[in-house]
Scaffold this motif. Structure first.
Motif, PDB file in Angstrom:
ATOM      1  N   LEU A 127      39.347  26.751   5.004  1.00 19.16           N
ATOM      2  CA  LEU A 127      38.231  27.549   4.525  1.00 19.16           C
ATOM      3  C   LEU A 127      38.480  27.874   3.052  1.00 19.16           C
ATOM      4  N   ILE A 128      37.584  27.411   2.197  1.00 20.62           N
ATOM      5  CA  ILE A 128      37.732  27.551   0.754  1.00 20.62           C
ATOM      6  C   ILE A 128      36.728  28.583   0.262  1.00 20.62           C
ATOM      7  N   MET A 129      37.223  29.654  -0.342  1.00 17.46           N
ATOM      8  CA  MET A 129      36.368  30.750  -0.792  1.00 17.46           C
ATOM      9  C   MET A 129      36.347  30.846  -2.307  1.00 17.46           C
ATOM     10  N   LEU A 130      35.166  31.059  -2.866  1.00 18.64           N
ATOM     11  CA  LEU A 130      35.010  31.286  -4.301  1.00 18.64           C
ATOM     12  C   LEU A 130      34.702  32.749  -4.565  1.00 18.64           C
ATOM     13  N   GLY A 131      35.457  33.335  -5.492  1.00 17.53           N
ATOM     14  CA  GLY A 131      35.192  34.692  -5.946  1.00 17.53           C
ATOM     15  C   GLY A 131      35.133  34.732  -7.457  1.00 17.53           C
ATOM     16  N   ASP A 132      35.038  35.936  -8.008  1.00 15.95           N
ATOM     17  CA  ASP A 132      34.878  36.069  -9.457  1.00 15.95           C
ATOM     18  C   ASP A 132      36.044  36.799 -10.125  1.00 15.95           C
ATOM     19  N   LEU A 162      37.482  40.699  -6.715  1.00 15.03           N
ATOM     20  CA  LEU A 162      36.342  41.518  -7.106  1.00 15.03           C
ATOM     21  C   LEU A 162      35.266  41.333  -6.031  1.00 15.03           C
ATOM     22  N   ASN A 163      34.578  40.181  -6.073  1.00 15.23           N
ATOM     23  CA  ASN A 163      33.552  39.881  -5.089  1.00 15.23           C
ATOM     24  C   ASN A 163      33.856  38.547  -4.419  1.00 15.23           C
ATOM     25  N   CYS A 164      33.710  38.493  -3.103  1.00 14.55           N
ATOM     26  CA  CYS A 164      33.810  37.231  -2.367  1.00 14.55           C
ATOM     27  C   CYS A 164      32.402  36.656  -2.297  1.00 14.55           C
ATOM     28  N   HIS A 165      32.173  35.564  -3.006  1.00 16.79           N
ATOM     29  CA  HIS A 165      30.802  35.090  -3.114  1.00 16.79           C
ATOM     30  C   HIS A 165      30.431  34.033  -2.084  1.00 16.79           C
ATOM     31  N   GLU A 166      31.194  32.961  -1.970  1.00 18.62           N
ATOM     32  CA  GLU A 166      30.793  31.920  -1.028  1.00 18.62           C
ATOM     33  C   GLU A 166      32.011  31.215  -0.451  1.00 18.62           C
ATOM     34  N   MET A 167      31.794  30.543   0.705  1.00 20.58           N
ATOM     35  CA  MET A 167      32.885  29.902   1.413  1.00 20.58           C
ATOM     36  C   MET A 167      32.397  28.603   2.036  1.00 20.58           C
ATOM     37  N   GLN A 168      33.275  27.580   2.023  1.00 21.31           N
ATOM     38  CA  GLN A 168      32.998  26.284   2.633  1.00 21.31           C
ATOM     39  C   GLN A 168      34.218  25.856   3.448  1.00 21.31           C
ATOM     40  N   MET A 169      33.994  24.965   4.437  1.00 23.12           N
ATOM     41  CA  MET A 169      35.101  24.384   5.201  1.00 23.12           C
ATOM     42  C   MET A 169      35.240  22.924   4.830  1.00 23.12           C
ATOM     43  N   ASP A 170      36.480  22.492   4.515  1.00 21.04           N
ATOM     44  CA  ASP A 170      36.676  21.103   4.131  1.00 21.04           C
ATOM     45  C   ASP A 170      36.975  20.241   5.350  1.00 21.04           C
ATOM     46  N   SER A 171      37.197  18.958   5.130  1.00 24.80           N
ATOM     47  CA  SER A 171      37.397  18.012   6.234  1.00 24.80           C
ATOM     48  C   SER A 171      38.699  18.256   6.980  1.00 24.80           C
ATOM     49  N   ASN A 225      28.551  45.980   3.902  1.00 27.66           N
ATOM     50  CA  ASN A 225      28.057  46.449   2.608  1.00 27.66           C
ATOM     51  C   ASN A 225      26.908  45.573   2.114  1.00 27.66           C
ATOM     52  N   HIS A 226      27.268  44.354   1.668  1.00 28.40           N
ATOM     53  CA  HIS A 226      26.267  43.450   1.096  1.00 28.40           C
ATOM     54  C   HIS A 226      26.605  42.022   1.526  1.00 28.40           C
ATOM     55  N   GLY A 227      25.815  41.453   2.416  1.00 28.36           N
ATOM     56  CA  GLY A 227      26.076  40.092   2.865  1.00 28.36           C
ATOM     57  C   GLY A 227      25.703  39.080   1.801  1.00 28.36           C
ATOM     58  N   HIS A 228      26.686  38.314   1.319  1.00 26.17           N
ATOM     59  CA  HIS A 228      26.407  37.344   0.255  1.00 26.17           C
ATOM     60  C   HIS A 228      26.420  35.900   0.740  1.00 26.17           C
ATOM     61  N   ASP A 229      27.281  35.567   1.681  1.00 27.74           N
ATOM     62  CA  ASP A 229      27.308  34.201   2.198  1.00 27.74           C
ATOM     63  C   ASP A 229      27.913  34.201   3.584  1.00 27.74           C
ATOM     64  N   VAL A 230      27.545  33.177   4.360  1.00 26.64           N
ATOM     65  CA  VAL A 230      28.031  33.027   5.727  1.00 26.64           C
ATOM     66  C   VAL A 230      28.559  31.601   5.898  1.00 26.64           C
ATOM     67  N   LEU A 231      29.737  31.476   6.475  1.00 25.99           N
ATOM     68  CA  LEU A 231      30.266  30.177   6.903  1.00 25.99           C
ATOM     69  C   LEU A 231      30.243  30.142   8.424  1.00 25.99           C
ATOM     70  N   VAL A 232      29.815  29.014   8.983  1.00 26.17           N
ATOM     71  CA  VAL A 232      29.807  28.813  10.433  1.00 26.17           C
ATOM     72  C   VAL A 232      30.872  27.776  10.762  1.00 26.17           C
TER      73      VAL A 232
END
Length: 370
Positions: free
Chosen positions: A78-83, A65-74, A339-346
């Motif tokens: 790349l781990i992404m949370l959606g709904d 549905l929506n890709c909300h946020e993303m983090q990088m682990d050790s 479209n709509h920027g919700h989160d950025v991972l660097v």
């Protein structure tokens, strides 16, 4: 343990009914347009090539549905949370290959924070409580924050502020984000609820709250406290950066909740601040149009601030302009790209990965730094 919590560690759960979902199409989504081949976006030293098909996946098998946020682990994953509750969590390698997916218990999956605790990666997953049901209707339930392992095993949920006397019963709680201090304290931004910042210790015991809408000193008022992050850039005592999205601003506080300053970002409805070395990156979910309209579809981009909190680049938007030291209103590109920027991972190479809300079920997009 409730049924909802039992769902938290489930993995590899993709419903057969999703097999007929549409295949993924890149570019030309909504009003967005793919930049011409080899054309770069961004400004100054922060320019990027857009890799639309970075994510090697199909929404027929892993619906979004929506890709909300993303983090990088050790491990560099790349781990992404959606709904989408067929697979709230998607795990990619840096080439875009889908490695794993799990989670069916976060219909309002919104905020994702990864923290190294004693050499072990843990996740803080924020369910804001708002979600879209299978009939496409907007629904709501109690918002909550969960601490889990990186594979979804529940460690503990944070208590609801109604149950611990932190909120009046008429005050809604719809948390959107968390940040973790060096001492393990947990800060929760109630961005869709009552706009407080709630502070808990590392065990989940409530300490205090601040923010909201009713302060005599208006610097403490927050208006859609959508994101929160720990800022270590000064090298001194770390501070909190809190999004006040409807004010087009970031507000800075001490870890004890004392107001420091406001950075205004006129025209930009920014999401979570992402701090990487000397810079702040943020998705812009909407930007005001030149005619003064707000909340218009497909007006998002990314904004990048330097060590002095000056905007230096707006990938997908127009170049930032300062007059007499004051940032002028920011707009998206004349021909919308995102479209709509919700989160950025660097990532370590300073490439960006953009998660989008309301973007026609598209997965994260890579912006390759040049």
């Amino acid at each position: 343990m409730t049924t909802r919590r039992k769902f938290i560690g489930n993995s590899l759960m993709a419903g057969a009914a999703m097999a007929t979902a549409p295949t993924l199409a890149y570019g030309n989504v909504g009003k967005s347009s793919v930049p011409p081949e080899n054309e770069l976006i961004g400004h100054g030293d922060f320019k990027y090539k857009v890799i639309w098909d970075w994510a090697k996946m199909s929404i027929a098998h892993n619906p979004l549905l929506n890709c909300h946020e993303m983090q990088m682990d050790s491990k560099g994953r790349l781990i992404m949370l959606g709904d989408h509750t067929a697979n709230n969590i998607l795990v990619f390698d840096r080439s875009g290959k889908l490695l794993d997916f799990w989670g069916t218990g976060f219909p309002g999956g919104h905020g994702l924070t990864l923290n190294d605790e004693g050499g072990e990666d843990v996740l803080y997953i924020t369910d804001c409580g708002y979600y879209v049901d299978r009939l496409g209707k907007n629904q709501s339930q109690a918002g909550q924050v969960f601490k889990t392992t990186v594979d979804g095993k529940l460690i503990f949920p944070l208590p609801h502020p109604h149950t611990i006397g932190a909120y009046r019963q008429d005050q809604p709680y719809r948390p959107t984000e968390t940040a973790i201090a060096p001492n393990g304290d947990i800060y929760v931004a109630d961005g869709y609820g009552s706009d407080y910042i709630l502070q808990f210790d590392s065990k989940g015991q409530f300490i205090k709250k601040w923010g909201g809408h009713e302060n005599t000193d208006v610097n403490y008022n927050l208006n859609n406290a959508h994101g929160i992050a720990i800022d270590h850039r000064s090298g001194d005592e770390p501070v909190l950066i809190v999004t006040s999205r409807n004010d087009n601003a970031f507000k800075f506080f001490t870890l004890q909740g004392k107001y420091i300053k406001t950075i205004e970002l006129p025209g930009a409805f920014v999401c979570r601040p992402v701090v990487d070395e000397g810079n702040i990156y943020a998705g812009v979910c909407w930007s005001e149009t030149r005619s003064g309209q707000k909340w218009v579809r497909d007006t998002g981009f990314i904004t990048i601030l330097d060590m002095d909190n000056r905007v230096v680049s707006n990938p997908g938007g127009e170049a930032p302009k300062y007059e007499n030291g004051k940032l002028q209103k920011m707009y998206n590109a004349p021909i919308p790209i995102f479209n709509h920027g919700h989160d950025v991972l660097v990532d370590p190479d300073k490439n960006l990965y953009l998660c989008q809300w309301n973007a026609h079920q598209t997965p994260p997009i890579k912006l390759e730094r040049v």
